[in-house]
Design an enzyme around this catalytic site. Structure first.
Site, PDB file in Angstrom:
ATOM      1  N   HIS A   1      31.373 -38.634   5.240  1.00 31.40           N
ATOM      2  CA  HIS A   1      32.039 -37.695   5.458  1.00 31.40           C
ATOM      3  C   HIS A   1      31.459 -36.388   5.648  1.00 31.40           C
ATOM      4  CE1 HIS A   1      35.654 -39.952   3.821  1.00 31.40           C
ATOM      5  NE2 HIS A   1      35.832 -39.892   5.148  1.00 31.40           N
TER       6      HIS A   1
ATOM      7  N   ARG B   1      43.115 -39.966  18.700  1.00 30.53           N
ATOM      8  CA  ARG B   1      42.802 -41.349  17.671  1.00 30.53           C
ATOM      9  C   ARG B   1      43.405 -41.217  16.491  1.00 30.53           C
ATOM     10  NH1 ARG B   1      37.324 -40.661  20.483  1.00 30.53           N
ATOM     11  NH2 ARG B   1      36.632 -42.942  21.220  1.00 30.53           N
TER      12      ARG B   1
ATOM     13  N   ARG C   1      47.326 -42.070  20.538  1.00 30.10           N
ATOM     14  CA  ARG C   1      47.009 -43.623  20.579  1.00 30.10           C
ATOM     15  C   ARG C   1      47.634 -43.952  19.193  1.00 30.10           C
ATOM     16  NH1 ARG C   1      41.051 -45.770  21.172  1.00 30.10           N
ATOM     17  NH2 ARG C   1      41.059 -45.009  19.157  1.00 30.10           N
TER      18      ARG C   1
ATOM     19  N   GLU D   1      41.236 -51.875  27.694  1.00 30.29           N
ATOM     20  CA  GLU D   1      39.961 -51.959  27.430  1.00 30.29           C
ATOM     21  C   GLU D   1      39.467 -53.330  27.056  1.00 30.29           C
ATOM     22  OE1 GLU D   1      39.898 -49.528  23.853  1.00 30.29           O
ATOM     23  OE2 GLU D   1      41.975 -50.205  23.295  1.00 30.29           O
TER      24      GLU D   1
ATOM     25  N   ASN E   1      34.645 -47.580  26.373  1.00 26.83           N
ATOM     26  CA  ASN E   1      33.637 -48.170  25.125  1.00 26.83           C
ATOM     27  C   ASN E   1      33.868 -49.531  24.957  1.00 26.83           C
ATOM     28  OD1 ASN E   1      33.333 -45.525  24.924  1.00 26.83           O
ATOM     29  ND2 ASN E   1      34.705 -45.336  23.184  1.00 26.83           N
ATOM     30  N   ASP E   2      35.200 -49.928  24.641  1.00 23.01           N
ATOM     31  CA  ASP E   2      35.435 -51.454  24.640  1.00 23.01           C
ATOM     32  C   ASP E   2      35.364 -52.361  25.704  1.00 23.01           C
ATOM     33  OD1 ASP E   2      35.777 -51.848  21.606  1.00 23.01           O
ATOM     34  OD2 ASP E   2      37.487 -50.342  21.869  1.00 23.01           O
TER      35      ASP E   2
ATOM     36  N   ARG F   1      29.112 -52.843  20.629  1.00 20.95           N
ATOM     37  CA  ARG F   1      28.902 -51.566  21.113  1.00 20.95           C
ATOM     38  C   ARG F   1      28.173 -50.966  19.918  1.00 20.95           C
ATOM     39  NH1 ARG F   1      35.008 -48.955  20.782  1.00 20.95           N
ATOM     40  NH2 ARG F   1      34.351 -47.167  20.047  1.00 20.95           N
TER      41      ARG F   1
ATOM     42  N   CYS G   1      39.231 -42.795  29.350  1.00 17.34           N
ATOM     43  CA  CYS G   1      38.963 -42.039  27.990  1.00 17.34           C
ATOM     44  C   CYS G   1      37.798 -42.510  27.169  1.00 17.34           C
ATOM     45  CB  CYS G   1      40.231 -42.054  27.105  1.00 17.34           C
ATOM     46  SG  CYS G   1      40.691 -43.570  26.492  1.00 17.34           S
TER      47      CYS G   1
END
Ligand code: PEP
Ligand code: MG
Length: 536
Positions: free
Chosen positions: A182, A289, A324, A422, A445-446, A456, A493
């Site tokens: 975090h 996200r 999303r 994706e 990415n995916d 990835r 994206c």
């Protein structure tokens, strides 16, 4: 001069005097009373700690609030409380009992083969340290900075960064830590150059020693010689000059040399970075996200989500925002929500998870449908593989619309629902999907991961993870063709769009809308505005 190598947690350069955070290790003299009295002291300290954390949470961003929600939950965790109480019952003083239980608990959680969970060990130590300080009557450790510095610590705790004057933090170096804990997430939110995993040697630096760090490469230099100092100063100067130059492009529309208009949006996780993205000239949010809201472990309810999404729209000040639905599972495991799977990237993630968990999906859809009345909101479903996935997700939307009507809660009936493209199946079935989806957003990415069968997050197969490969570019063209037939918009994206060369290749393949991480917006814009993109 000494050179060390760590791991990049937030890019950027820093040069300045070190401030070494040495946490108190020797306890005060403690008088241990009988167990009943120690138990009441402990319980009172927990109440005070929760109250203090709630106050810290008020100063934190929406996303960081989840960290403090988690910390408050730690203080209600039956397992931890019982462990502490059993030490007290055996005659240990409350403060020592908390210290003992905290280190046992943190070690236990660190050993769990779950990256997300093991990284929460720092939060447990942070919150327990607070309870110990309260019991010892010690002022809470706060990071007091009086001049600009490079902060060095064994590990940074979330409350360190929230309580410190961040304008004085030139950079952060930690001996341990991790890129995904975090504290690192907070450092990235605030754009503080950070290197983690620098090793214990970094702790031998003394206050005031000049330190240089390169947050992109993980290079650290303690007490640089004159030439190195001059080189770092020069690079910092150049980086500042470049950002002043780029600043001028902020409000200009992105048009290539041959007159093609490209729309640039931002990938965000909450109102705070939306504001920053808009300040960088983003035309809206191409990907929010929503899973970041759930990372605290406790699922937010409909009303909490509604206020969060409304704040996001407000932060975008009239620009479109694409949210999303929950995309957890695989590398985004969330304690208490996701379960262990043998092959998580091919498991119950994205929309599959939501379809299996109506108790989470329906409140999210209700919150989104309600927020749609407040501004230009679009919603998309992650990891769609087949038209059936989309039909089932849209059927859930219909169900929730009926529920809201029954509850007499107003909602937006015209909100566009699109999909993330994706998976290879969604590329091959783009024609069918375009008949039901209001828009496509390609998640490179995916898509790269699944097209090339290359995990990835696995550095061993990084050479296969090629987001500008012929397979990816051909997929983009197939998706664009299918979308054109139905007249629906397409954007990209994935993180790869933040690389100016890759962004250019995407635009040359016909993409006209890109959504990328905010710090990259101006560099990508500068590159595209300097190129011809219409080929042949
Ligand atoms: C993607 O897969 O390209 C994407 C944007 O989604 P995420 O990185 O959140 O999986
Ligand atoms: Mg994805």
């Amino acid at each position: 001069m000494q050179e060390l190598q760590g791991t990049s947690a937030c890019v950027g350069l820093a040069l300045g005097p070190a401030k070494v955070l040495r946490r108190r290790t020797s306890p005060l003299v403690r008088i241990v009373q009988e167990p009943l009295r120690e138990t009441s002291l402990f319980e009172a300290a927990v109440v005070v700690a929760k109250d203090e954390i709630a106050q810290l949470s008020e100063r934190a961003s929406a996303r960081d609030k989840a960290i403090f929600t988690f910390q408050i939950e730690v203080l209600s965790d039956r397992g931890l409380l019982d462990e502490i109480l059993s030490h007290i019952a055996a005659g240990t003083g409350a403060a020592a009992a908390v210290e003992r239980a905290a280190s046992l608990y943190a070690a236990k959680i660190r050993s769990i083969p779950d990256e997300y969970l093991s990284q929460r060990a720092g939060d447990i130590q942070d919150v327990c340290r607070r309870v110990v300080d309260i019991l010892d009557g010690r002022p809470r450790e706060q990071l007091i900075l009086d001049k600009p510095c490079v902060l060095i610590a064994d590990e940074l705790l979330p409350s360190d960064l929230i309580s410190a004057d961040r304008s004085l933090l030139l950079g952060v170096i930690t001996a341990g830590g991790s890129t995904q804990n975090h504290a690192s997430i907070i450092a990235r939110t605030f754009g503080i150059p950070t290197v983690v995993l620098a090793g214990p040697k970094i702790l031998t630096a003394t206050d005031g020693t000049i330190c240089a760090l390169d947050g992109a490469t993980g290079q650290i230099i303690i007490d640089p010689d004159e030439a190195t100092y001059a080189r770092y100063s020069h690079r910092i100067h150049l980086a500042r000059r470049r950002s002043v130059l780029l600043e001028r492009l902020r409000d200009a529309p992105c048009v290539t040399r041959d007159g093609v208009r490209i729309h640039l949006y931002a990938n965000c996780s909450g109102p705070e970075d939306i504001e920053k993205a808009i300040a960088q000239g983003a035309e809206g949010v191409g990907l929010l996200r929503s899973e970041f809201l759930f990372l605290g472990g406790a699922a937010p309810n409909e009303q909490q989500q509604y206020s969060f999404y409304r704040d996001c729209l407000k932060a975008a000040a009239g620009r479109p925002v694409t949210i999303r639905t929950l995309d957890i599972g695989s590398d985004k495991s969330v304690a208490g929500l996701t379960t262990e799977e043998p092959n998580p990237a091919l498991g119950l993630r994205g929309v599959r998870f939501s379809l299996a968990r109506e108790d989470l999906f329906h409140p999210q859809l209700a919150a989104l449908l309600r927020t749609g009345l407040e501004g230009p909101l679009r919603v998309m479903f992650p990891m769609i593989a087949t038209p059936e996935d989309l039909s089932r997700a849209l059927a859930a939307v219909d169900t929730v619309r009926r529920q809201l009507t029954r509850r007499r809660v107003p909602f937006c009936s015209e909100m566009p629902f699109g999909i993330m493209v994706e998976t290879p199946a969604s590329v091959l079935l783009a024609e069918e999907l375009a008949q039901k989806a209001a828009f496509f957003s390609i998640g490179t990415n995916d898509l790269t991961q699944y097209l090339h069968a290359a995990d990835r997050i696995n550095p061993a197969v990084v050479d296969y993870f090629t987001p500008a490969s012929p397979a990816v570019l051909r997929s983009l063209r197939m998706v664009l063709d299918a979308a054109e037939q139905q007249g629906i918009p397409v954007s990209v994206c994935g993180e790869s769009a933040a690389d100016p060369d890759t962004a250019l290749l995407y635009v040359q393949s016909g993409i006209r809308r890109l959504s990328l991480s905010p710090p990259a917006l101006l560099e990508v814009k500068a590159r595209l505005m300097d190129e011809n993109v219409l080929m042949g």
